[in-house]
Design a protein around this motif. Structure first.
Motif, PDB file in Angstrom:
ATOM      1  N   ASP A  31      -0.677   3.446  -0.196  1.00 37.17           N
ATOM      2  CA  ASP A  31      -0.200   3.589   1.687  1.00 37.17           C
ATOM      3  C   ASP A  31       0.946   5.033   1.143  1.00 37.17           C
ATOM      4  OD1 ASP A  31       2.818   3.515   1.164  1.00 37.17           O
ATOM      5  OD2 ASP A  31       2.581   1.395   0.082  1.00 37.17           O
ATOM      6  N   TYR A  36       9.189  -4.264  -3.443  1.00 43.56           N
ATOM      7  CA  TYR A  36       7.824  -3.651  -2.714  1.00 43.56           C
ATOM      8  C   TYR A  36       6.515  -2.442  -3.237  1.00 43.56           C
ATOM      9  CZ  TYR A  36       4.534  -2.448   0.742  1.00 43.56           C
ATOM     10  OH  TYR A  36       3.118  -2.266   1.542  1.00 43.56           O
ATOM     11  N   SER A  83       2.731  -2.894  -4.718  1.00 40.00           N
ATOM     12  CA  SER A  83       1.943  -1.580  -3.709  1.00 40.00           C
ATOM     13  C   SER A  83       0.699  -1.337  -3.778  1.00 40.00           C
ATOM     14  CB  SER A  83       3.014  -0.069  -2.882  1.00 40.00           C
ATOM     15  OG  SER A  83       2.296   0.596  -2.203  1.00 40.00           O
ATOM     16  N   GLN A  98      -1.052  -4.898  -4.076  1.00 37.11           N
ATOM     17  CA  GLN A  98      -1.313  -5.193  -2.903  1.00 37.11           C
ATOM     18  C   GLN A  98      -2.936  -4.375  -2.351  1.00 37.11           C
ATOM     19  OE1 GLN A  98      -0.694  -8.151  -1.665  1.00 37.11           O
ATOM     20  NE2 GLN A  98       0.808  -8.419  -3.093  1.00 37.11           N
ATOM     21  N   THR A  99      -2.852  -3.122  -2.754  1.00 38.94           N
ATOM     22  CA  THR A  99      -3.924  -2.365  -2.193  1.00 38.94           C
ATOM     23  C   THR A  99      -5.204  -2.686  -2.720  1.00 38.94           C
ATOM     24  OG1 THR A  99      -3.070  -0.464  -1.698  1.00 38.94           O
ATOM     25  CG2 THR A  99      -5.252  -0.251  -2.163  1.00 38.94           C
ATOM     26  N   GLY A 130       4.639   3.581  -2.156  1.00 37.13           N
ATOM     27  CA  GLY A 130       4.941   2.402  -1.695  1.00 37.13           C
ATOM     28  C   GLY A 130       6.141   2.517  -1.115  1.00 37.13           C
TER      29      GLY A 130
END
Length: 396
Positions: free
Chosen positions: A127, A326, A330, A333-334, A136
């Motif tokens: 991100d 988080y 991160s 999650q991607t 992240g």
């Protein structure tokens, strides 16, 4: 549904709609409510583009921006998470170094269990971060939130600045007021609401435990009137478990001057939510919205998935404090999102998102404007039904 907040903001109905999707924010604003863009996931540059787009699509109507400047997070007392005065960047490397190797290894084992492959070499960063260099970090620090505020206050259409996880710093409240912008803050406890009022916050959002995202332990039926009494005459928005006009009428009967809504906008036509997630939301029941620390390290209500359940397993090393949790997840999650694109992929069991207990009433996709109109119709029906009942009782 007209209240004093309608006059203050120049809106038709006191329905405040939180969404990460600019299309939803614009649609709600144009339908007479006040859309509020969740800025957490945007870099300052991305946020500027989103707000310009909203400006171009609401014809001068007011809207809001929601950010996160948490009162506490790992490293805050040591001065970590502040934006560089020259570049606006937040040093995310110091947070990355704080993530235990054991946690990284355990996350990798979970991904292997659900057949989630590594990122392709050309996939890029997970991100954009908020001045965090794609690591992240997002906006889970005060520095990230200040970057959002600077962008938001440069737009004349922004008339409300909202902060989660505590009151904004006093200088931010003063700065917003200098720009003619009202400040709101979310809370799940009376003592926190009183602290926010003392800090100069204009509107308190009393968020019951039913709500999606970060939330406390007290239900809306108890929390709203307690906060209304504690901070009067400061206006209060009722939040948590509100997705229709009857629930809005209940919140306002408890003393709220309007309602703060979030989950109901996840399944509207304009929402930038994947079809897979919408299908999961349509199928979910209230009990499928669970409180978990797996998102950010603080309790947040999320859709129950194999991912949230994994963090409750005995072999789990435990969640990390904000912003480390988080950041640790991160890239995972991607990777999950990419793997879930394949039909029948096991990774789909891991896909979810923040949502409140009203998820059980989200059963079909309609437009944001129709949601507003339904709110109004149901509110009128509920109040008229109550009045008719009272009139009948008095007549007898």
């Amino acid at each position: 549904m007209h209240t004093n907040l309608c006059d203050e903001f120049g809106i038709d109905v006191p329905i405040f709609a939180f969404s990460h999707c600019r299309d939803v924010v614009a649609a709600v604003t144009n339908a007479g409510g006040l859309g509020v863009l969740g800025a957490l996931a945007f870099s300052p540059e991305q946020l500027e583009l989103e707000l310009r787009w909203i400006d171009d699509h609401v014809d001068g109507k007011p809207y809001g921006v929601d950010t996160v400047m948490p009162m506490s997070y790992a490293g805050k007392e040591d001065g970590l998470g502040q934006a560089d005065a020259q570049t606006g960047q937040v040093d995310s490397g110091v947070f990355q170094d704080m993530i235990p190797k054991e946690t990284r290894q355990w996350i990798e084992r979970v991904l292997e269990e659900y057949e989630v492959p590594p990122l392709p070499e050309n996939a890029g960063a997970p991100d954009s971060g908020v001045g965090g260099g794609g690591t992240g970090l997002l906006g889970w620090t005060e520095g990230g939130g200040r970057n959002h505020v600077a962008v938001a206050l440069a737009h004349e259409g922004v008339k409300l600045l909202v902060n989660a996880l505590g009151p904004p710093p006093k200088d931010i409240i003063d700065l917003a007021h200098e720009h003619g912008v009202k400040v709101a803050a979310l809370t799940g406890a009376v003592e926190h609401a009183q602290r926010q009022k003392q800090a100069g916050v204009d509107i308190i959002v009393a968020q019951g435990t039913e709500a999606g995202g970060h939330t406390g332990e007290i239900g809306s039926m108890v929390l709203i009137p307690d906060i209304v009494d504690a901070v009067a005459p400061t206006p209060v928005l009722g939040a948590g478990g509100i997705a229709n006009g009857r629930q809005a009428a209940a919140a306002m009967a408890l003393g709220a001057s309007g309602v703060w809504t979030g989950s109901v906008w996840l399944t509207v036509r304009e929402a930038d939510v994947s079809p897979l997630v919408k299908e999961k939301l349509f199928a979910a029941r209230p009990k499928d919205a669970v409180r978990s620390r797996s998102l950010s390290g603080k309790p947040a209500r999320l859709l129950r998935t194999a991912w949230t359940e994994a963090w409750e397993r005995e072999d789990c090393p435990g969640t990390l404090p904000m912003p480390l949790q988080y950041m640790a997840c991160s890239e995972a999650q991607t990777r999950i999102g990419m793997a879930a694109r394949k039909e029948g992929a096991k990774a789909r069991e891991l896909i979810g998102m923040p949502v409140g207990q009203v998820v059980g009433s989200l059963t079909q996709e309609i437009s944001s404007a129709d949601v507003i109109y339904q709110f109004i119709d149901e509110f009128v029906e509920a109040t008229e039904r109550l009045q008719a009942s009272l009139d009948a009782a008095n007549a007898s």
